[in-house]
Each structure stands twice: as C-alpha cells, then as structure tokens.
Design an enzyme around this catalytic site. Sequence first.
Site, PDB file in Angstrom:
ATOM      1  N   HIS A  76      39.364  34.713 -75.655  1.00 12.11           N
ATOM      2  CA  HIS A  76      38.930  33.729 -76.636  1.00 12.11           C
ATOM      3  C   HIS A  76      37.422  33.471 -76.542  1.00 12.11           C
ATOM      4  CE1 HIS A  76      39.901  30.388 -79.391  1.00 12.11           C
ATOM      5  NE2 HIS A  76      38.841  29.834 -78.856  1.00 12.11           N
ATOM      6  N   HIS A 107      42.870  28.691 -85.751  1.00 15.14           N
ATOM      7  CA  HIS A 107      43.585  27.818 -84.820  1.00 15.14           C
ATOM      8  C   HIS A 107      45.071  28.109 -84.953  1.00 15.14           C
ATOM      9  CE1 HIS A 107      42.629  23.895 -82.535  1.00 15.14           C
ATOM     10  NE2 HIS A 107      42.099  24.929 -81.941  1.00 15.14           N
TER      11      HIS A 107
END
Lengths: 243, 978
Positions: free
Chosen positions: B237, B310
């Site tokens: 990430h 998200h």
Amino acid sequence: MAGGSPRIVHINQLRAGTFRFSEFGMLVLPGGFSYGDALGAGVRQALDLQVFFHAELAEFIESGKPVLGICNGFQTLVRAGLLPGYGKERAARAKQGPSKGNREVTLTYNARSKFECRWVHLAVEPETKADCLIQLEELAFCPVAHGEGNFQVSDDRTLKQLEKDNLVAFRYVDARGERAGGRYPINPNGSVADIAGICNPAGNVIGLMPHPEDHIESIQNPLGGSGRLGLSLFRAIVSRASS
Amino acid sequence: MTVFRIEVAAKDRTGDPRIVAAAHRLGVDKLQSCRKSRLYFLTDHNRSALYPEQIERLCAALLVDPVMETVLISSQLENGPSDTVSQPDTATGEHVIEVALRPGVTDVAARVLEQGAAELGIPGLQAATATQFRLSGVLSESELRRLARGLLCNETVESYSLGPIEPPFGRSSDARNYVEQIPLAGLDEAALSQCSNERMLSLDVREMKEIQSYFEEIGRAPTDVELETLAQTWSEHCVHKTFKARIEFTRYGPDGRSYPTEEIQGLLHTYIQAATEKVKRSWVKSAFVDDAGIIEYDDKYDLAFKVETHNHPSALEPFGGANTGIGGVVRDIIAVSARPIACTDVLCFGPQNFPQEALPAGVLHPARVEDGVVAGIGDYGNKLGLPTVNGAVIYDGGYLGNPLVFCGAVGLLPKGSHPTVPQKGDRVVVLGGRTGRDGIHGATFSSAELTQATHMESGSAVQIGDPITEKGLIELVENARDARLYSAITDCGAGGLSSAVGEMGEELGADVELMDVPLKYPGLTPWEIWLSEAQERMVLAVPPANLERLQALADLWEVEMRDLGRFSGDGWLRVRYDGRPVAELPMKFLHEGLPLPHREAQYHEGRADRKSQPTEKEHGGTSLSERAVLLQMLSHPSVASKERIVRTYDHEVRGGTLVRPFVGPHMDGPADAAVLKPLGTWDSGRAFSLSVGINPLLGKRDSYSMAVSAVDEAFRNAVAVGADPDRIALLDNFCWGNPTIPDRLGALVRTCQGCYDAAVAYNAPFISGKDSLYNEFDGQPIPGTLLISAIGIVPDMRRVCTSNFKRPGNHIYLLGETCGELGGSLLSLLLGWEGGEAPVMPDEPLARYRALHTAMLSGLIQSCHDLSEGGLAVALAEMCFGGRLGATVDLPAIRGDKFAPSYVQLFCETNGRHLVEVGPGDAAQFEACVSAVPYARIGEVLPSEQVIFTKGQERLFKLTLSEIATAWKGDSKDDASN
C-alpha cells in the site's frame, strides 16, 4: 454585487469578541453543516444563538437589521426559536433559556428520507411580512441541497396562524409559478403548504432552504437563459439593510 | 454513578418501510414494521449527580424536536437495576434491538453533545449514543439475530443487544507503555513467515529475512515499534512494490505461440512515468512526486487532482469505508497546500438483485454495500461543503466479495504556494483529530486478500470519519499556507504517524515523543500510537519561530495541535515513549532496505474468432430484436440513470458547477463530464472539466484494449463538454487481484502497456495514480479494473456543451468511423457472446478531437455526446431523452463497413466517436472544421416523441421517449419505494 460589503466572520471570532454583531448592518447565516449537524441540522449552532449570543443577537434583531438564514442558517434560526419568532411573550420565555415546547414549526427529514440536490423555483408570497422581498418581480431559480428541509408544523392551527400573519416568505412552485401542491420534485422535500421559507412578524428575520447564492450569474443556470437570479433576493434584502 | 437513558422516538409511528422491505429480502418475512429511535446515555464524569432538570434542559435544547418527536427519560445506577422516571405510552409488545458503536469508534454526536452541555452550564458530562429498533411481527430469536447481523448492525464497528443495551461508554484502561522485543535471530523461513502472519505484517519471507539480518548485524532484536514501522513502510500500500518490481513478461498470441519474453524494470517507471516524460507537457507542475498531481490552471492558480481507492474498508463497513475514503483523498489535496474544491467517485458493486441465499459467508449483500457506500460518500463530501460532480457506477458479479470505491478530489492552489522541503530543526507538528486504536494495520491489511474471516479479524482497520474536524483542517492549512508558516506538509493516511513522519523525515531524520500525541483514550501501546490511522490528521514541518502563530490559527479553527519533536538532521528515525527510545532505525534502511521483488507475468490473448460474428442464420434470421436489445441496454444497471445515487450528493455547493451530472430541460439526461468554475477565478472565462473512462467488461476480453479505450473514453468525455484536447491530464487507478500470480500480473502489464501507448498517442501526461492490489475474495480475483480520470482545461465557459438535443430540424453528425468491434461490448454481454474483436485506438485521435474542439469554440455545436457502452443506439436514445426531442438516423450513412449488419452499427463500441448536433445554417462551416476527420451526417432532430432508426428506405425500428424513460430512468429504487 448585491450592494453591500460582506465579511466572512467565524463564529469563534464573534465568540472571542474580535468582531461584534453591532458592527454590521445585516447578518447572513449561511448553509453548511454547523458542528457536523451531529445532533440534527443546526441544533448545536442554535444553542450558541440562544445562550452565548442571546443578548447581542436580540438587540440586533430588535433594531430591525435584517437577518437571513440559508439552509443550515434557516434550520438554526428555527431551532433557536428566532423563526417564526412570535411575539414578546414567547421572546421573554426564550430569554430564560431553551425550554420544552417553545417551537411549533420545524425542519425535519425530507419526505423521501434522504439528502437531495436539485434546482427549484421559488415564489415570494405576495403579502409576506418580509416586505423587502415583495419588490422581486419574478420567480427565483436556485438549488436545494439538504436532508432536513421538510417544513412541518405542530398542528393545523399553527399553519393557519402563520398564513394569517403573513409569515410565509417563499413557496416551491413550478416553472410557471403555480404552487407545487406537494408534488415531487417541484416541492422537493414534502414541506407542508410548499413552504420554502418564512420570516418573523417584523419581517427582518428571513430563512429559506434553497441556495440563492448559487445563482448569481446567468451562466450558473442549468436551463440556460437569463433572469430568475438568486442575486435579486440579496439585492432586495441588502436594500432593506441600507434603508 | 447514575446513568440517564434518553429515548427519542418519532411521533409518527409508521416506521421505516425500507427496513421492512430489506428484512423481507433477507428472508425475515414476518416483520411487519420497524420504528427507529435515537438513544442517548448521559453520565457525569466527575461523579457528582446530574439532576433530572438538567437532563430535561438538554433534551429540549439539543436532543428532541418537539414538533416531530417524543422523549422517554429513565435513569439507572451503572450496573444497577433500572429506575424508570417516566413510563412508555403503552406496552407495545414490540421486539427491541439496540445497536451502539463499539468503544473507541468515533462518535461525533456524543462529543458535540458533551460540548453543548458545557455551554448550557453542565460541564463534565459524559455522553454516548445508540440506536433502537422496535420491531413488530412474530419473530423468533434467531430471526431477530439475523436482522441484527444482516441489516441493522455491522459488527465490525458496532455491537447489538436484544433488549436494552449497556451504555456504550468507552472503557478506559490504564496506559500501557509496554514495548516488546521480538527475537528474530535464528528463526527459519517458516518461523519468520509465522511471525509475519501472526502480527498481520503482510511481509514475505525475503523481506523478513532482510529485517532479520539487519538486526543480527547490529546485535539486537527489533522492538515491536520497529517491526511495525518496517512492515508499514514496506507494505504494498505504501511503497507499491509490484509497480517497482522487475518483471519477466511473456505474452502468448491467440494461437498459443509466445512472443519474446520482455524484462520490465518496474511498471511505474517503464510505462506510466515514461509516458509523462515522453509527452513533456509544460503545464504539468507535479507528477508522481507529491500526494496529488498538479497542473497549471491559469497564470495565478494551479489545480491538484488525486484519486484513491478504499476497497477493503468499504467491503467490511461500507459507510465508514467510503466516508474515510473521501476524507483521505481530500487530505491528499490539503497535503499539496491546495484548497479542496470538488470530489468525484467511481463505484463497482456486485449485482443489486443478487439472491441472498447464494451470498458467500462473510460478504455483505451488494445492496447493503451500495447503500452504505453512497451514504458514506454523501455524508463526508456534503459536510465538507464540496460538490461531488462526476463519477460512474458499474455492476458486475466479479465485485460481489470485493467492491471497488474510487474517491477523487480536486484542489486549487496559488502558484508557488506549496512548500515541500523540511528544514533541519523544524518541529514535527501534528494537527487534527485525536489518535485512537482505530485504523491500526490499515496499510498492511489493504495489502492482503479478503477472506471469509476478515470481517471478524480486521475490525480495527475500519473507521468512521469526522468531516467537521477535516473542515477545520482545510481552513487552518489554507491560512497557514498563506502566512507561509510551514516548510512541508503531508497527511497522516495509511501507516499513520509512522508513514507521515518517516516519509517527511526521509532525508533529515526525525526524533519524536509519543507521549505528546493526543489520544482519544488511554491504553494504547507505543506501537499502536505510532501506527494508528486515526482520521483527520496532518503532519507539518514547522520552523520553531512560527509555532505560536500556527497555534493561534489552530485555536480559531478549533483544531488540536501538538509538537511531537524535531527533524534532527542525523538521518535516523528515533521514536521515544516518555523519553525512552522505542525505535531507532536509520532512514536509509527504512526507505532503501526493502528488497524489490522479482515477478513473473504471463498474458494469453483471447481468440477473436470464437463465436465472434454470429451469422444471421445462427440467430434465426430476424430473431435478434434490435429494439428489445436497445431497451434492455438502457435498463442495464451500469447504463441506466444513477439519479437515485447522484442526487444524494451536493453537486452545486461553491456555485461553480457549470455542467452538472444531469442535463436538459428536465435536468435528468446524462452528462459526459462535469465542468467547474473555481470560486475566486470568476474574472476569467476559463473553467475545467472532470471525466472518467472505465470498462472492466472490456478488460475481461483484452487488457490492452481496456487501457486504450479507458483513456479514449475519459478524453472524449472531456472534449464533449468543451475541454481543450491539448490540456488534458490523466490519472490512473489500477484495482487488481493478487500480483504474485503470473496471469493476474500479466493482465496488469498489458494494461500498463496500453496506458503508455495511449498517453503518448493523445499527448496526455499521467500526473498521479494509485494501485490497489490483492482485491480477491476467497481466492477469486475481481475483474482487473483500470480507472482513468481526466482533468482538462475548458478555455471558454460560455462554450461548454451538454448532451441533450436542443432544437428540432438540427442535423445529427457522427464523428469517427464505425469499425464493428463487438469484443467486450455490452451487446456481447447481453447475448452471451464470447470473443469478438476488441476496440483499438482510433487513428490520429488527437487530430479528430482538436477539430471537434475548434468547432465547439466557434459555437457550431449545440449538443455533443460520446459513444460508449451500447454504442450509437444508446447514445442517441440518451440525447433524445435528455432533450425531450425525437430523432431519425439512417445507418447506411455511417462511415465504416457498409456491409456490416445493422446490429453491429447500432451497438458496437468503436472508440473515438461522438454524436453532435449542428444547426442547418452552421452545417457548411462545421463540415469545413472537421473535414480531416471521418464524419457523416446521419440524421435529424425531430419535434416528435419518436426515435427512428432506418436503413435507407427501410424503417428498422422506432422507440418513443416514454419507452426510453421507462427503461433508462424508470426502475430506480426511488420510484419503487414511493
């Protein structure tokens, strides 16, 4: 553009005394989500008006200076009991601080129970106590964007009294100016009697759910064409402030 | 200690029919009605008594709307028997389920209530909130639990009780200054791997070994703070290792023969950044360096644009996941010193009518996911006062267990106002919300796959946002920027302080004290404080001399500010707790120690000839009803109107929305793109556009084609509303499955190659991007999904165009040739056809868009719409519906294969095409403008209700506007429930 020289002041600057209400000739409580509307639209800000700013604001209003509440500002004025702001007796009661039952009108959840954004037509009520608005020659066209804009009253008597006292300022109408009669989406939120905005008996405190500030230039009009600007509404109220 | 319990119920007792309908979908069909009430719990912090009068004042001032609601107040001793103050009206015999946020989850209402009480002269009050559902009907306990778990309560962030719930006050625990040493010395690969798994580090064996050998060399064991810091910094990430990895890529043709293997030195470098460098646009101000991409707007201002995903949080807690998704991307904009001015969102969900009983365990129903995500986006964007103006919603079975939520934000900043270099001696200042245990391990969690068990295990990774705190940050940072009070700024996103401080101090080093971090509640260990991804926080490098002025601004905007330490200049990251070091790492090892992976990738091209060209015979001559197909397309969830979603977002606030999501006289026709005029720039005629291109369906057929088509779609949408094709910048967002599996990675490589080729052909730079990998559920990957977002300069806001037909008698032109590709098309999906040619990049795309733009600037074009899913037929139907006008078009007039069957001409999805409306008087001038582009006049706008398709003399079929309305707009949820 409306003729005044506006200043954006944060409520904390008023709280700190950096600015005072008395320095200004007109107060606009804008739209938005004061305190995140975490306890309901305008609820927490209304407490500020009723407690912290009570005396300063009462003086401002009694002096006849105009107060305009848009969207969250309208919700705040209603929750603070400043709209429709009936009579001295109630004002006296309100002075003792907020208590149960000093409100007979409210802005509650939209009939479709969700936030909605769309353009609406507004007509000024011909006999409204907010007499500065009567000079407006045409409808205003501007967007609503709210989840709690459904104007409701505690009973029929309250509605009749509002109408009788000419405290309705704006109603939702169709493009030709005909009352919505509750028809969605002309009346976007289910408000009783298509009421989009009201005023106090003195006509200097005005609130409405739609956003006239989003139609200042013709190019903002989604249907094209000129006219029906929200700007004219500001001009009318500013002219009252300066008269 | 006395606890007051306040129930606020609607006077209207009819309840919420939507809950009942949803319960019936869940199979609980005996539920008759459901009434929802709000619950507040109040107690006194200082253990002095609260008086009933005080509670009544609070109710009147803050909790109850007397016109609409009633209230019931009761009090009880904590853990004692209930002592009812006033009785309910009647015993209703209803079942009761009560739902509260878990302790530690942000409860904004409780906090505002506590502040309000203080203003009313009741200080020291402690508040908590909950929701009560009163259910009528004959329901068993197991049905009630099914309703609670399946509908009313999300156990990731909430708990429920059948009957009265415990007052959900946060339990405070003692401070835990415990730091663990984690012995890695001598561990074998299996043990290292186990260590990574147990601690949710998402580090692979090579990475664990690298850490092991570093600490062996310096002769000590790492602390938990150090290990967590490394796991976060090295997470997919945060560091995007797949996009930096060396990849051996082999591509196989449809016949199975392989092309020569290529060695790729990083996808990001080789394709994305390389395209930006190759096209070398002077108006690109920042690409891939900052938290958002930046382009020039005019001579005073720049525009910043960023799109984030998200996905995993939204799969588990749709409202909170989407909510904090918007919050995060808006902070990316604040982090380039820009004022956020607009939001975008693109959503991919499973089918809304998916049968409940077929839903895999651990998956929320797609309808519940959609409701929550849409509400979460609206809640955050609306409350920030940002218009949400552009996006898309795609439905596909592949997103069932792993929905996609792309959140975008745009900001405006004065030229040269964004400082980026922290100075030695600058203070490390954190602004915004308090730190709690929420969001811990978000970075590592989003770098792992979802499984059935994830719901129960990853609760702490999911949060609820607090937009009003973020609003304060926006204002504060803008003021601080204008006063030049900081020398660098970044947001506290994934990885929390660890990531923010670690990245900002990469060159200088930093020395920070965790005891100075403001906490929501005590009890966090040092590594939890350091890693927490609590929302609404920014980290700034502030020269000591400016601290006082920054504090004054923070006070005005009611934003909490803390000085945590300094940028030291020695190149080390030192983290202390109460003065004692809990982490000491050289920045060099932290940022450069990660061994970059080597990966293998394969791509197998699909066969184009597999049932690609169904013959007339195969379809029984005329059995393919083009009319029925068109209606089916218009009502397909991915094509049909998204009004039920989009109207819940404010798209007008800030007054600058010039082309809105819906256009035409009834404001319900689809727009190609949004056009915005930033507040503060009204002295010029310039504006900007936002548009997207996305087509996962095509990606299933051909990854390369998906990429070039997505770029083309974002481009042609932008040009359709008036953007200058020479001033369009692109963002890429890749959502993919597990990249360690060669065929998944191979498709990603092909997509990146398409991105490069398209960006170069369109002369358009990529300015920012993001990848979200490991989007799999129980081993099943999502369809590889590329989102291209485009931001373009609209030189003249008076010349913007919308898609609705304007005037009967006007000519309809089709720009671009029609090549008949059906691969990956909506038609193929509806008819179950496989294979087919995939659309390619149009010839000289930029030249054709320049010609269209010139015609538009000359005022020759009255409406313009791009051709995408469903091709010509869908686009024409939308233009007619939006304008409430009919039209007639003749298919043989179309440029392209004259002998193609009519269904190909109607529905194929060739790139590079627009339908435009031109007045008869402007036709000659228009045709001169587009003379170098393949174009054809194919029809005329009609005053009637009829949309007519002809083939020469033969009328193929016609539709009426009301049929289109029913198909395209009619089945919205709104109308179903009202």
